[in-house]
Structure formats: C-alpha cells, structure tokens
Design a protein around this motif. Sequence first.
Motif, short mmCIF file in Angstrom:
data_model
loop_
_atom_site.label_atom_id
_atom_site.label_comp_id
_atom_site.label_asym_id
_atom_site.label_seq_id
_atom_site.Cartn_x
_atom_site.Cartn_y
_atom_site.Cartn_z
N UNK A 293 -42.60 -27.97 21.38
CA UNK A 293 -41.57 -27.63 22.36
C UNK A 293 -40.27 -28.35 22.05
N UNK A 294 -40.38 -29.62 21.68
CA UNK A 294 -39.19 -30.39 21.34
C UNK A 294 -38.50 -29.80 20.11
N UNK A 295 -39.27 -29.48 19.10
CA UNK A 295 -38.70 -28.94 17.86
C UNK A 295 -37.98 -27.62 18.11
N UNK A 303 -33.04 -21.96 23.37
CA UNK A 303 -34.30 -22.55 23.83
C UNK A 303 -34.03 -23.89 24.49
N UNK A 304 -34.52 -24.04 25.71
CA UNK A 304 -34.51 -25.31 26.43
C UNK A 304 -35.96 -25.72 26.65
N UNK A 325 -43.68 -38.61 26.34
CA UNK A 325 -42.91 -37.74 27.22
C UNK A 325 -41.48 -38.29 27.40
N UNK A 326 -41.36 -39.57 27.66
CA UNK A 326 -40.04 -40.17 27.85
C UNK A 326 -39.22 -40.10 26.58
N UNK A 327 -39.88 -40.31 25.44
CA UNK A 327 -39.19 -40.20 24.15
C UNK A 327 -38.71 -38.77 23.90
N UNK A 328 -39.52 -37.79 24.30
CA UNK A 328 -39.13 -36.39 24.12
C UNK A 328 -37.85 -36.08 24.89
N UNK A 329 -37.77 -36.58 26.12
CA UNK A 329 -36.54 -36.37 26.89
C UNK A 329 -35.35 -37.05 26.22
N UNK A 330 -35.55 -38.26 25.73
CA UNK A 330 -34.45 -38.97 25.09
C UNK A 330 -33.98 -38.24 23.84
N UNK A 332 -34.44 -34.99 23.15
CA UNK A 332 -33.95 -33.64 23.46
C UNK A 332 -32.54 -33.64 24.01
N UNK A 333 -32.13 -34.75 24.63
CA UNK A 333 -30.80 -34.80 25.22
C UNK A 333 -30.62 -33.71 26.26
N UNK A 334 -29.50 -32.96 26.20
CA UNK A 334 -29.25 -31.93 27.22
C UNK A 334 -30.18 -30.72 27.13
#
Length: 507
Positions: A293-295, A303-304, A325-330, A332-334
Amino acid sequence: WLSARRPRALDGRGDGKAAGAAPSSPAVAAGVASGPVTIAPQAPPLSQPPGGTDLAALAAAAAAGDFVDVHVHLEEVLQHVNRHKTVPSLNKFPQEMTSEELQHWRTLGWAKDSEPTSDASTEAPSMSASSGAGSAADEAAGAEAPKKRVWSRRWADLTPEQQRAAEAIGYGADSWDRNAWLLPYGDWSELPEQTQRMLNVLGETKESWDNWTYGEGYSAKPTANLTFDTNDLRRWEVLTDAEHEAALALGFTERSWNAEDEVDPECCFRDTFGPQFSACITQGCDPDGLDGALENALKHPKVFASFGCHPKAAWTYDDELEARLLSAFDRAGPKGIAWGEFGLDYSHPFFGPLADNRRKQKEVFARQLRLALARGLPLVIHSRSSDRDMLRMLRHWVPRDWRLHVHAFRGSVQFMETLLEDFSNCYIGVPGIVTMDDPGAVELCLRLPLERMVLETDAPYLPVLGYAYSHPGLIPKIAEGVAKLKGVPTSEVMVAARLNARAVYGI
C-alpha cells in the motif's frame, strides 16, 4: 443501547468525562487502555472551502463521470487483473466455457459438479448442447435456445459479412477464437440498435437472444449443477503434474498462480478503471499488505493510502507492527490520509463469540484509536456483528465531529442511523452489494441520505453484479445501483459521493 441518553461532553470526547478517566462499563473496560488521551486538532471538513469554486469544479467533473473509490486493496486488484488477462476463461461464466476449459478447471479442483436436481423437468442441458444449434421443435416450443451455431465456429470459418459484423461489436480473430464474451448480459431491448443489427447478421434474433443470454436465474442454464471455488491458496510447487498441465493450458504461469505478478498500474488505470478514474484509497491493514500500500501510494499520483490493523489481524498487533504503521505514515507524508481499516469483527462462526478474541480486538482497536486521534487522522472503521461494542467504544473515544468512514456497512439500520446522529462527520460506505438482490443492502441504501454516503468497491473482495471480479472502475455501476433504488439520476449520486469523499478524506 442504541438510544440511551448520553451525558453532555466535557472534553470533546462525548462521554461526559475528563480525558483519561476510567471507562464507564466492563464492556468498554475490556478494550480501553488507561492514561490520558492526546487528541490532535483535526483539519475541518473540506465540504465548504472558501468561495465554493473548488466544490463547483469538483461537482461538475463528477456529474460528467469522474469518480473516486474510497476503499480498495489495490495490490490485490492489480494481481487479479493480471490473472484475468493471462487466464481468459476467468472472465467467463461457466456457461460460456469450452469443454476443454471446464475439464482443466475440474482437474484443478476449482470446478465441481454438485448433485443434479431430481426433477427431470428442471434439468439443464449438457455443455455440449450449449454450443450447437437447438432443434426446430425446441425453438418452436419456446424452449431455452442454446448458442447459435455461429458462435462455435472458428473466425476463419465465418463469412466476410459475419466477420465485419463481429468486428463492429468488438471482436477480432483472437478474441473470437478463444471464446471471449464481449457483449452485455441483458435483454435484447437493452442492446444498442447498432449491436442488434450486427447480431442479426450473426443469426441472432430477439427470441433467440432473450432465451439464451443470462439475466435473472441464469443458474438454470447449462452447467447449473457446476460450482466454482476460486479460493485456492496452494502454491505452484505443491500442484501435481496433471494440475500443472491444466493450469498452463488455461494460461497460468507460476508467478500468476502464486499471485506474485501484477499488471502495470498505469495501463490498469487507463484500460480497466477507465479515463474518468480520479483517485483511490488503498488499504494497508495487515503486516503483509502494509508495504504494498505504501509503495503504490508513493508511486502513483492517483493513489492515496490508509494504514492500520484489521480486526481479523488483531492477533498480529504488537510494538513492532505499531512501529511499522507509524513509519508508514511518516514515509507516506501527504499520501497517508487516514487510519484503518480497523475496528471490531465478531462475524466468524467459531472465533467470533470467544471472549479472548473479542478482548484482544477491543484492546487493539483502542490502542489504534489513541494513535489515530493523536495524529488527527480520519478513521476507516470496520464493524461486523459488533454493533454494541463498536458504538460504546466510538462514543467513549471519538469526538462527535471527527471524520470517520464506516466502510462497506453491513450493520442494522438502527445502528447506522445512530452513528449518523451521534457523529456529524460520519459517512457510510456503500459497496457493490447494492447492485444485487440483497434485502439488507437495499434497505440500508434507501435509509441512507446521499449527503452521508461514499461509494467503495472494497475490491477485489466484494462483488458487483455481472462482473467476474471487482475493481475501482466499477464505481459508476455502484452509483447506478444506488440511483435506481433511490429514483434519482446517476449523476446526482456521483456528485454527492465525490463531494463526500473530499469531505471525509480531503482529496
């Protein structure tokens, strides 16, 4: 519990207690961690930007057909699309398959013959009958007509006039010879006049078409006693030699069988989702799907992503997964725009009632709620057979004006209406089930106001009537289903859903 009086909120949480107070009931206590809760300021809903010009442009685009899928598992969809491109018979109903294709699926164990009916009057004709011409006596008697003989001919055997007619309705030599079905599954009266004329050239009439094509009750056609189970999780290396041979004949490769290959996303967006596909929100909601999902979110402008832990994966939740999970948000940014999907799911017939399972799900749900609120993120809620605990926990934790999307809602009408009353920025997700003859989905759709509705596919998991698999490009079909039930123009549903997607997710 749906209509109980609720004390006035003192701190914005809506439960009448200061932040960090003890939970108010044993049911909530099982899922609520102790300690103060940090609630970050959440950006206001974007339903009314200054001047309103942005919304006007968005509404105009939606009225013209632009759409967003607010809930999809994009990595799995890309794998499904790849499979359906490499294995053509996956796009067919059993009635359309050749005898060779059916035999290969039987060898793989995906196609199985169920017990035939004992009523001889309802027995379906054999597959061989479906590809030949019916007798004149049958047709004169109004019996179900099998395929016209022209459909079983090779392309080279068609007359020039028939080839031109077939080309006019989308066929070429390759698609014709592999028995692809490119035509609608409707009555003759629903076909465009040009299509009707070309079918006349191919030997079809209104009577032959309506007596053969699949509408309601297509299970009464040939292969009615054949069932398909596509949930084969075996890896390529454990298949027998005969199964390898059958899979290769159908078009599988080792990588497509193992769901390791994906179709090119940009081609998929253009050719499968369609030119009016504007955006989608893909879910990274378990340890295996998080990185994909991040990629996809980082690679593609349309894609968001939402990140969280699905309740059925609650047993995997630990400090390590939380850090991921927290790293993925960091990272992914906006592009990381919501927390979820997460919530409670008690629907499993064995595990659902178990106290330990419910306790673990509530603990993980509460832990994630704290993190989502601290980051000011909208919530993507998954709730199945858990209405009471879900409502109690949302009331305990979540401010009444927080943005949340209850995805693919399958609860009661009373639960839905209580959520809409309690949470002013709660939106209900309507999936492809609304296109089917499902009384529960129909009632929910009729009772759900358009201004609180978002459209989603939950692809590839939830189906849309008449399609071999689900994908974001079917959002307009879901909108058509909603419009038909509500008696409003499809464009009105598309506009409302698009504006609501922006209101809850800001895209």
